[in-house]
Write a protein that holds these residues in place. Structure first.
Motif, PDB file in Angstrom:
ATOM      1  N   ARG A   1       0.864  -2.374  -5.336  1.00  0.00           N
ATOM      2  CA  ARG A   1      -0.323  -1.573  -4.984  1.00  0.00           C
ATOM      3  C   ARG A   1      -1.233  -2.266  -3.970  1.00  0.00           C
ATOM      4  O   ARG A   1      -1.989  -1.614  -3.272  1.00  0.00           O
ATOM      5  CB  ARG A   1      -1.107  -1.178  -6.233  1.00  0.00           C
ATOM      6  CG  ARG A   1      -1.742  -2.328  -6.955  1.00  0.00           C
ATOM      7  CD  ARG A   1      -2.745  -1.831  -7.959  1.00  0.00           C
ATOM      8  NE  ARG A   1      -2.087  -1.147  -9.071  1.00  0.00           N
ATOM      9  CZ  ARG A   1      -2.753  -0.570 -10.066  1.00  0.00           C
ATOM     10  NH1 ARG A   1      -4.072  -0.568 -10.059  1.00  0.00           N
ATOM     11  NH2 ARG A   1      -2.112  -0.012 -11.056  1.00  0.00           N
ATOM     12  N   ASP A   2      -1.155  -3.601  -3.879  1.00  0.00           N
ATOM     13  CA  ASP A   2      -2.012  -4.260  -2.887  1.00  0.00           C
ATOM     14  C   ASP A   2      -1.515  -4.078  -1.448  1.00  0.00           C
ATOM     15  O   ASP A   2      -2.156  -4.558  -0.507  1.00  0.00           O
ATOM     16  CB  ASP A   2      -2.279  -5.747  -3.235  1.00  0.00           C
ATOM     17  CG  ASP A   2      -1.111  -6.433  -3.868  1.00  0.00           C
ATOM     18  OD1 ASP A   2      -0.389  -5.757  -4.625  1.00  0.00           O
ATOM     19  OD2 ASP A   2      -0.900  -7.632  -3.603  1.00  0.00           O
TER      20      ASP A   2
ATOM     21  N   VAL B   1       0.558   8.330   1.127  1.00  0.00           N
ATOM     22  CA  VAL B   1       1.877   8.876   0.769  1.00  0.00           C
ATOM     23  C   VAL B   1       2.877   7.722   0.928  1.00  0.00           C
ATOM     24  O   VAL B   1       2.900   7.061   1.965  1.00  0.00           O
ATOM     25  CB  VAL B   1       2.260  10.033   1.723  1.00  0.00           C
ATOM     26  CG1 VAL B   1       3.694  10.485   1.486  1.00  0.00           C
ATOM     27  CG2 VAL B   1       1.277  11.188   1.563  1.00  0.00           C
ATOM     28  N   VAL B   2       3.676   7.476  -0.100  1.00  0.00           N
ATOM     29  CA  VAL B   2       4.572   6.316  -0.074  1.00  0.00           C
ATOM     30  C   VAL B   2       6.034   6.787  -0.141  1.00  0.00           C
ATOM     31  O   VAL B   2       6.425   7.496  -1.074  1.00  0.00           O
ATOM     32  CB  VAL B   2       4.266   5.356  -1.253  1.00  0.00           C
ATOM     33  CG1 VAL B   2       5.231   4.165  -1.241  1.00  0.00           C
ATOM     34  CG2 VAL B   2       2.815   4.874  -1.176  1.00  0.00           C
TER      35      VAL B   2
ATOM     36  N   VAL C   1       2.211   4.016  -8.288  1.00  0.00           N
ATOM     37  CA  VAL C   1       1.903   5.419  -8.637  1.00  0.00           C
ATOM     38  C   VAL C   1       0.405   5.693  -8.847  1.00  0.00           C
ATOM     39  O   VAL C   1      -0.116   6.684  -8.317  1.00  0.00           O
ATOM     40  CB  VAL C   1       2.746   5.867  -9.858  1.00  0.00           C
ATOM     41  CG1 VAL C   1       2.055   6.935 -10.659  1.00  0.00           C
ATOM     42  CG2 VAL C   1       4.084   6.412  -9.392  1.00  0.00           C
ATOM     43  N   PRO C   2      -0.321   4.846  -9.557  1.00  0.00           N
ATOM     44  CA  PRO C   2      -1.730   5.182  -9.812  1.00  0.00           C
ATOM     45  C   PRO C   2      -2.617   5.229  -8.560  1.00  0.00           C
ATOM     46  O   PRO C   2      -3.676   5.866  -8.590  1.00  0.00           O
ATOM     47  CB  PRO C   2      -2.215   4.060 -10.742  1.00  0.00           C
ATOM     48  CG  PRO C   2      -0.978   3.455 -11.313  1.00  0.00           C
ATOM     49  CD  PRO C   2       0.084   3.623 -10.276  1.00  0.00           C
TER      50      PRO C   2
ATOM     51  N   MET D   1      -3.375  12.455 -10.204  1.00  0.00           N
ATOM     52  CA  MET D   1      -1.916  12.264 -10.427  1.00  0.00           C
ATOM     53  C   MET D   1      -1.141  12.338  -9.110  1.00  0.00           C
ATOM     54  O   MET D   1      -1.308  13.290  -8.349  1.00  0.00           O
ATOM     55  CB  MET D   1      -1.397  13.399 -11.333  1.00  0.00           C
ATOM     56  CG  MET D   1      -1.420  13.079 -12.813  1.00  0.00           C
ATOM     57  SD  MET D   1      -0.280  11.760 -13.250  1.00  0.00           S
ATOM     58  CE  MET D   1       1.192  12.698 -13.605  1.00  0.00           C
ATOM     59  N   ALA D   2      -0.340  11.337  -8.876  1.00  0.00           N
ATOM     60  CA  ALA D   2       0.464  11.365  -7.637  1.00  0.00           C
ATOM     61  C   ALA D   2       1.520  12.468  -7.706  1.00  0.00           C
ATOM     62  O   ALA D   2       2.099  12.712  -8.763  1.00  0.00           O
ATOM     63  CB  ALA D   2       1.151  10.016  -7.455  1.00  0.00           C
TER      64      ALA D   2
END
Ligand code: NAD
Length: 282
Positions: free
Chosen positions: A216-217, A224-225, A248-249, A1-2
């Motif tokens: 996500r790509d 960390v975003v 998130v995933p 989990m993020a």
């Protein structure tokens, strides 16, 4: 989990700390004072100015409000800044941007006394950041560093990629990450193979100004975003430069929009106001 990095909570913590400092300064006879100048009545600017004044009131900083008409000349605005520069009871001066087209922003920013430049946009502040001297730092990137540190995220030695090279966010962000010993890459509109570049990042900062562009790509597993973007979408909903649900995933931590970077900007402005007290008369 993020881990969801909670900018509201961290900014609230900073504001509480500042309240204490402002109260202590008052007992020494110092009333921290910010002059806020708005030219014209752009609705978005009015909201930002209103939020800044509210934050001042909450922390105990006195705010002086200058609401000037749209037709104010550059000379009139510069005269007000010179007057505020000379006032000993004014610690910080903030000119809300953007200014009307007939006023040159760089002239106005350059006219603010560097020791009162709480937005950190003056060329002297930017130069000091660049050569590693203490000075005011642009509030949004300064807030991101605080978010990372207070969330226990290590910057030193990490691959950091910043998407965006604006003077207000991208460039100072890159310099601050470098100051924290990150290995920094700045990507921008002319960067080739952007996804390959961003996929190197342990810490990815999106300050690109394009709603949900970062999917996500663009993201390495476990990165960390940090999402700087703010966009008002259909139905008045806010979103960032990152496609949150999609990213998130795969990430280890992420800032939401709203409630991530946004609240930190005002907290750091307040912090700069308090810090400006020590610079007066220098
Ligand atoms: P800007 O438009 O000045 O800069 C955007 C940057 O992104 C440019 O340097 C450009 O080179 C780069 N870019 C544009 N398209 C690109 C693409 N397709 N690929 C790679 N790079 C590209 O914007 P800004 O002032 O830096 O703001 C960025 C975002 O952050 C905006 O959404 C803005 O609203 C938001 N913002 C938020 C806060 C806050 O407090 N949260 C503060 C300032 C800005």
């Amino acid at each position: 989990m993020a881990q969801v990095i909670d900018g509201k909570a961290v900014s609230a913590q900073i504001k509480e700390e500042l309240k204490g400092k402002v109260a202590a300064l008052r007992t020494e006879g110092v009333e921290v004072t910010l002059a806020v100048i708005q030219v014209g009545d752009d609705p978005a600017s009015s909201v930002y100015v209103g939020n800044k004044k509210k934050a001042c009131a909450y922390i105990g900083i006195r705010s002086l409000s200058y609401e000037l008409p749209e037709k104010t000349s550059q000379e009139e605005l510069l005269a007000l800044i010179h007057e505020l520069n000379g006032r000993e009871d004014v610690n910080g001066i903030l000119v809300q941007l953007p200014l009307p087209a007939h006023i040159a922003e760089e002239e106005v920013i350059g006219a603010i006394a560097p020791q009162k430049d709480v937005d950190g946009f003056h060329p002297q502040s930017v130069g000091k950041l660049c050569i590693g001297q203490p000075g005011f730092v642009s509030c949004t990137p300064a807030g991101i560093i605080q978010l990372l540190k207070r969330s226990g995220i290590e910057i030193a030695g990490k691959e950091c990629v910043v998407i965006g090279r604006s003077n207000i966010v991208g460039k100072p962000m890159a310099l601050l990450l470098l100051r924290e010993n990150g290995t920094v890459t700045v990507a921008h509109s002319k960067t080739e193979n952007l996804k390959e570049v961003t996929k190197r990042a342990d810490i990815l900062v999106a300050a690109v100004g394009k709603p949900r562009m970062v999917t996500r790509d663009y993201v390495k597993e476990g990165a960390v975003v940090i999402d700087v973007g703010i966009h008002r979408m259909e139905g008045n909903k806010l979103c960032g430069d990152v496609d949150y649900e999609n990213v998130v995933p795969v990430c280890s931590a992420i800032t939401p929009v709203p409630g991530g970077v946004g609240p930190m900007t005002i907290a750091m402005l307040m912090n700069n106001c308090v810090e400006s007290v020590g610079l007066q008369g220098k």
